[in-house]
Design a protein around this motif. Structure first.
Motif, PDB file in Angstrom:
ATOM      1  N   LEU A 114     126.912  56.858  53.517  1.00  0.00           N
ATOM      2  CA  LEU A 114     126.061  56.288  54.563  1.00  0.00           C
ATOM      3  C   LEU A 114     125.779  57.317  55.660  1.00  0.00           C
ATOM      4  N   ARG A 115     126.678  58.190  55.862  1.00  0.00           N
ATOM      5  CA  ARG A 115     126.433  59.252  56.846  1.00  0.00           C
ATOM      6  C   ARG A 115     125.795  60.478  56.178  1.00  0.00           C
ATOM      7  N   GLU A 116     126.310  60.844  55.015  1.00  0.00           N
ATOM      8  CA  GLU A 116     125.864  62.098  54.391  1.00  0.00           C
ATOM      9  C   GLU A 116     124.440  62.012  53.835  1.00  0.00           C
TER      10      GLU A 116
ATOM     11  N   ALA B 201     122.083  73.566  67.090  1.00  0.00           N
ATOM     12  CA  ALA B 201     123.542  73.473  67.150  1.00  0.00           C
ATOM     13  C   ALA B 201     124.196  74.102  65.933  1.00  0.00           C
ATOM     14  N   GLU B 202     123.625  73.811  64.742  1.00  0.00           N
ATOM     15  CA  GLU B 202     124.296  74.277  63.526  1.00  0.00           C
ATOM     16  C   GLU B 202     123.342  74.668  62.402  1.00  0.00           C
ATOM     17  N   HIS B 203     122.052  74.444  62.551  1.00  0.00           N
ATOM     18  CA  HIS B 203     121.124  74.755  61.455  1.00  0.00           C
ATOM     19  C   HIS B 203     120.531  76.147  61.548  1.00  0.00           C
ATOM     20  N   GLY B 204     120.678  76.815  62.679  1.00  0.00           N
ATOM     21  CA  GLY B 204     120.096  78.140  62.856  1.00  0.00           C
ATOM     22  C   GLY B 204     118.654  78.049  63.334  1.00  0.00           C
TER      23      GLY B 204
ATOM     24  N   GLY C 172     118.505  58.806  65.274  1.00  0.00           N
ATOM     25  CA  GLY C 172     119.542  59.674  65.811  1.00  0.00           C
ATOM     26  C   GLY C 172     120.823  59.500  65.020  1.00  0.00           C
ATOM     27  N   TYR C 173     121.430  60.620  64.641  1.00  0.00           N
ATOM     28  CA  TYR C 173     122.737  60.588  63.975  1.00  0.00           C
ATOM     29  C   TYR C 173     123.396  61.931  64.217  1.00  0.00           C
ATOM     30  N   GLY C 174     124.605  62.082  63.773  1.00  0.00           N
ATOM     31  CA  GLY C 174     125.213  63.397  63.943  1.00  0.00           C
ATOM     32  C   GLY C 174     126.694  63.379  64.196  1.00  0.00           C
ATOM     33  N   HIS C 175     127.110  64.506  64.782  1.00  0.00           N
ATOM     34  CA  HIS C 175     128.524  64.817  64.906  1.00  0.00           C
ATOM     35  C   HIS C 175     128.941  64.575  66.361  1.00  0.00           C
ATOM     36  N   VAL C 176     129.315  63.348  66.658  1.00  0.00           N
ATOM     37  CA  VAL C 176     129.675  63.004  68.046  1.00  0.00           C
ATOM     38  C   VAL C 176     130.789  63.921  68.534  1.00  0.00           C
TER      39      VAL C 176
ATOM     40  N   GLY D  54     118.935  75.265  53.376  1.00  0.00           N
ATOM     41  CA  GLY D  54     118.709  75.344  54.826  1.00  0.00           C
ATOM     42  C   GLY D  54     117.579  74.428  55.275  1.00  0.00           C
ATOM     43  N   LEU D  55     117.569  74.115  56.571  1.00  0.00           N
ATOM     44  CA  LEU D  55     116.607  73.141  57.092  1.00  0.00           C
ATOM     45  C   LEU D  55     115.631  73.746  58.098  1.00  0.00           C
ATOM     46  N   VAL D  56     115.686  75.085  58.269  1.00  0.00           N
ATOM     47  CA  VAL D  56     114.797  75.702  59.254  1.00  0.00           C
ATOM     48  C   VAL D  56     113.941  76.811  58.635  1.00  0.00           C
TER      49      VAL D  56
ATOM     50  N   HIS E  26     110.092  65.647  61.225  1.00  0.00           N
ATOM     51  CA  HIS E  26     110.341  66.700  62.211  1.00  0.00           C
ATOM     52  C   HIS E  26     111.819  66.658  62.542  1.00  0.00           C
ATOM     53  N   LYS E  27     112.499  67.812  62.373  1.00  0.00           N
ATOM     54  CA  LYS E  27     113.955  67.830  62.531  1.00  0.00           C
ATOM     55  C   LYS E  27     114.380  68.590  63.781  1.00  0.00           C
ATOM     56  N   TYR E  28     115.301  68.009  64.503  1.00  0.00           N
ATOM     57  CA  TYR E  28     115.852  68.669  65.685  1.00  0.00           C
ATOM     58  C   TYR E  28     117.367  68.552  65.625  1.00  0.00           C
TER      59      TYR E  28
ATOM     60  N   LEU F 188     123.664  66.296  68.089  1.00  0.00           N
ATOM     61  CA  LEU F 188     122.738  65.226  67.683  1.00  0.00           C
ATOM     62  C   LEU F 188     121.742  65.741  66.653  1.00  0.00           C
ATOM     63  N   HIS F 189     121.519  64.954  65.593  1.00  0.00           N
ATOM     64  CA  HIS F 189     120.389  65.216  64.700  1.00  0.00           C
ATOM     65  C   HIS F 189     119.313  64.190  65.037  1.00  0.00           C
ATOM     66  N   LEU F 190     118.289  64.656  65.723  1.00  0.00           N
ATOM     67  CA  LEU F 190     117.151  63.802  66.083  1.00  0.00           C
ATOM     68  C   LEU F 190     116.050  64.074  65.059  1.00  0.00           C
ATOM     69  N   ASN F 191     115.643  63.049  64.354  1.00  0.00           N
ATOM     70  CA  ASN F 191     114.580  63.215  63.351  1.00  0.00           C
ATOM     71  C   ASN F 191     113.448  62.252  63.663  1.00  0.00           C
ATOM     72  N   VAL F 192     112.220  62.743  63.559  1.00  0.00           N
ATOM     73  CA  VAL F 192     111.037  61.917  63.821  1.00  0.00           C
ATOM     74  C   VAL F 192     110.135  61.996  62.595  1.00  0.00           C
TER      75      VAL F 192
ATOM     76  N   VAL G  11     121.756  60.357  55.059  1.00  0.00           N
ATOM     77  CA  VAL G  11     120.650  60.040  55.984  1.00  0.00           C
ATOM     78  C   VAL G  11     119.521  61.065  55.818  1.00  0.00           C
ATOM     79  N   THR G  12     119.880  62.328  55.697  1.00  0.00           N
ATOM     80  CA  THR G  12     118.865  63.384  55.531  1.00  0.00           C
ATOM     81  C   THR G  12     117.995  63.105  54.313  1.00  0.00           C
ATOM     82  N   GLU G  13     118.641  62.708  53.233  1.00  0.00           N
ATOM     83  CA  GLU G  13     117.903  62.404  51.991  1.00  0.00           C
ATOM     84  C   GLU G  13     116.991  61.181  52.202  1.00  0.00           C
TER      85      GLU G  13
HETATM   86  O1  LIG Z   1     118.877  66.545  58.289  1.00  0.00           O
HETATM   87  C1  LIG Z   1     119.397  66.696  59.388  1.00  0.00           C
HETATM   88  O2  LIG Z   1     118.733  66.631  60.429  1.00  0.00           O
HETATM   89  C2  LIG Z   1     120.916  66.958  59.478  1.00  0.00           C
HETATM   90  C3  LIG Z   1     121.567  67.513  58.253  1.00  0.00           C
HETATM   91  C4  LIG Z   1     123.068  67.778  58.391  1.00  0.00           C
HETATM   92  O3  LIG Z   1     123.309  68.747  59.351  1.00  0.00           O
HETATM   93  C5  LIG Z   1     123.891  66.553  58.645  1.00  0.00           C
HETATM   94  O4  LIG Z   1     124.769  66.594  59.510  1.00  0.00           O
HETATM   95  O5  LIG Z   1     123.722  65.561  57.931  1.00  0.00           O
END
Ligand SMILES: O=C(O)CC[C@@H](O)C(=O)O
Ligand SMILES: [Zn+2]
Length: 544
Positions: free
Chosen positions: A406-408, A495-498, A452-456, A155-157, A421-423, A461-465, A410-412
């Protein structure tokens, strides 16, 4: 001009390859913990108070804990007698060695650390029931020993780890598949089954899981359901509120609640299982899940495209929905900042020329020729109308995996960039990138990276700073700005992380105070002593 021609040629070549296409499966990249050190979560009182002032009208005046680290509630401390009991029911599976308990005390981001001394590893529902019964009643004595239910801890929260000394109840050994009905496609399994293992099991039987996440190699289905995880296939198969058909749970007092239905339709009374989906282990411990699984598509294609503007990206999405329709299974995006981090930290090369925005489109269908033709027509149209400036199509498994990485990943990549900081924001889809642009302007040069990335397809949106190290001034600049911005569009701050530990006090930005109060009543009814995953999901100011 020559460059343009070459790019067009590359897309055309890729299109031709589509006709040589054979059945392919998705990336199996896992999100494994990385070894990095950074300070643990704290939050200044000014910052939380500032955000509190902005809460929805109904909540104004109510007291929110001035710190993101709440005070320890008066729960019982674990005793030798408790340990003797746990050792009796879980021989060899009551872990007290601090080195073995430590990984379960720290979240995947290494941003939250608990101080639990006990890790319990039940294998059966009956064992979970005995544990919880003991937590609230030792022999005849009433008590309240707190518990942190834990799945894959991805989890991320900060929802999946203890905050203080809560006993950790891990579902990792509850990893049996109980039944699979190959006619209905309903899978029934224990909560601790790893998502990727379920996918492998189903793929051998010509089915797939209706959800897929970057963390698939570690996350568990019980945790996925407890957090209502979204992921990469939600666009096509919907949320777990639709695909989960039944749950088995252990309630706070140890009672087993058998709602493990496998029926698609059942209108007999309230649909109780829905309450537990997304409740982050605060209402009951999920011990088994039945879930409706789709057939494995005979044909899967992945396309990676580049766009010059977000407006073009949105137009491409519109075109895509119209032209790919029923075979569209994912429409994801990342911006050029994400690509820079992937290149820099993970050495992942950009497969196309540099663009401000990148799109990952997946199609899943039942007829390779038909799907390839539809994709061909779509790409021709996207190119001739200049919506996309470059692109490549994956026709073999290794390339499909590489494109999805390339999409999966990004978090790593972000974990290597500094303090993150994750939003995780839900917005009307046409607004999602505006938040990134406004945040960049708002922060100026205070941040290291704003990505910015995510599930259009889901308006998520996953906004990370990031910043080189923990920076309270930066945090105060981001929050409550980000939450106010989101609330002004009636978006969701999760949206989806709780909400977990980190976001619990910001719930009022997305939920009316009456709704939050009702949640408190439900919590009080199902867990009167508040022992289940305390300090999570609900705000500190809520009286239970
Ligand atoms: O790290 C994130 O902000 C998003 C993680 C995950 O929900 C994703 O879609 O890659
Ligand atoms: Zn996501």
């Amino acid at each position: 001009m020559a460059g343009l021609f070459q790019r067009a040629l590359r897309l055309r070549t890729a299109l031709r390859c589509l006709y040589d296409y054979s059945t392919l499966s998705r990336s199996t990249a896992t999100l494994s913990p990385v070894d990095f050190h950074r300070p643990f979560l704290t939050c200044s009182s000014e910052q939380v108070l500032a955000s509190t002032r902005k809460l929805h009208a109904g909540a104004e005046g109510s007291k929110v804990s001035p710190s993101a680290a709440p005070e320890r509630l008066p729960f019982c401390r674990v005793t030798e007698e408790d340990l003797a009991f746990f050792r009796k029911i879980l021989p060899g599976r009551t872990i007290v060695d601090p080195d073995l308990v430590e990984p379960s005390n720290v979240d995947w981001l290494k941003s939250v650390r608990g101080s639990s001394e006990v890790l319990l590893r039940p294998q059966t529902t009956e064992e979970v029931s005995q544990i919880l019964r003991w937590m609230v009643t030792k022999s005849t004595e009433s008590r309240n020993l707190a518990v942190n239910p834990q799945g894959g801890n991805t989890g991320l929260v900060g929802g999946s780890v203890p905050v203080y000394d809560e006993l950790i109840l891990s579902t990792s050994l509850m990893n049996k598949i109980l039944n699979f009905d190959s006619i209905s496609g309903v899978l029934t399994c224990q909560a601790g089954c790893v998502l990727e293992n379920l996918s492998f099991y189903l793929e051998e039987r010509d089915y797939i899981m209706p959800l897929d996440l970057g963390a698939k190699g570690s996350c568990q289905i019980g945790g996925n359901v407890a957090t209502n995880a979204g992921g990469l296939r939600l666009l096509r198969y919907g949320s777990l509120h639709g695909t989960v058909l039944g749950l088995e749970l252990v309630l706070a007092d140890g009672q087993v609640l058998d709602c493990l239905s496998t029926l698609r339709k059942d209108n007999t009374g309230y649909d109780l299982k829905q309450l537990f989906i997304g409740s982050e282990g605060t209402l009951g411990v999920i011990t088994a899940v039945s879930i409706l699984c789709p057939r494995k598509p005979k044909s899967v294609n992945v396309v990676f495209l580049g766009c010059e503007t977000f407006e073009q990206l949105l137009k491409t999405f519109q075109l895509c929905k119209g032209m790919l329709g029923e075979i569209l299974s994912a429409f994801e995006f990342l911006d050029s900042e994400c690509m820079r981090l992937l290149n820099t930290h993970l050495k992942l090369p950009n497969p196309i020329s540099d663009c401000p925005f990148y799109i990952v489109i997946e199609t899943s269908g039942s007829d390779p020729t038909h799907d390839a033709q539809k994709l061909h027509n779509f790409l021709e149209e996207a190119m001739t109308s200049s919506l996309v400036s470059d692109g490549t199509v994956a026709t073999e498994e290794a390339k499909i995996k590489a494109l999805w990485s390339l999409r999966e990943r990004v978090t790593e990549a972000l974990t290597h960039d500094g303090f993150t900081h994750k939003y995780d924001i839900s917005l009307p889809v046409e607004r999602i990138y505006q938040l990134v642009t406004d945040m960049r302007k708002h922060l100026g040069n205070q941040a290291k990276s704003v990505v910015g990335y995510g599930h259009v397809g889901d308006g998520n949106l996953h906004l990370n700073v990031t910043s080189p190290s923990k920076d309270p001034a930066l945090l105060a600049a981001i929050e409550p700005f980000v939450y106010e911005w989101t609330a002004s569009c009636r978006g969701s701050i999760s949206a989806e992380h709780g909400l977990g530990l980190k976001k619990r006090n910001y719930i009022y930005y997305s939920k009316q105070s009456q709704a939050v109060a009702l949640m408190g009543n439900i919590k009080a009814m199902l867990d009167p002593k508040g022992i289940l995953n305390p300090y999570k999901t609900l705000p500190d100011n809520l009286k239970q």
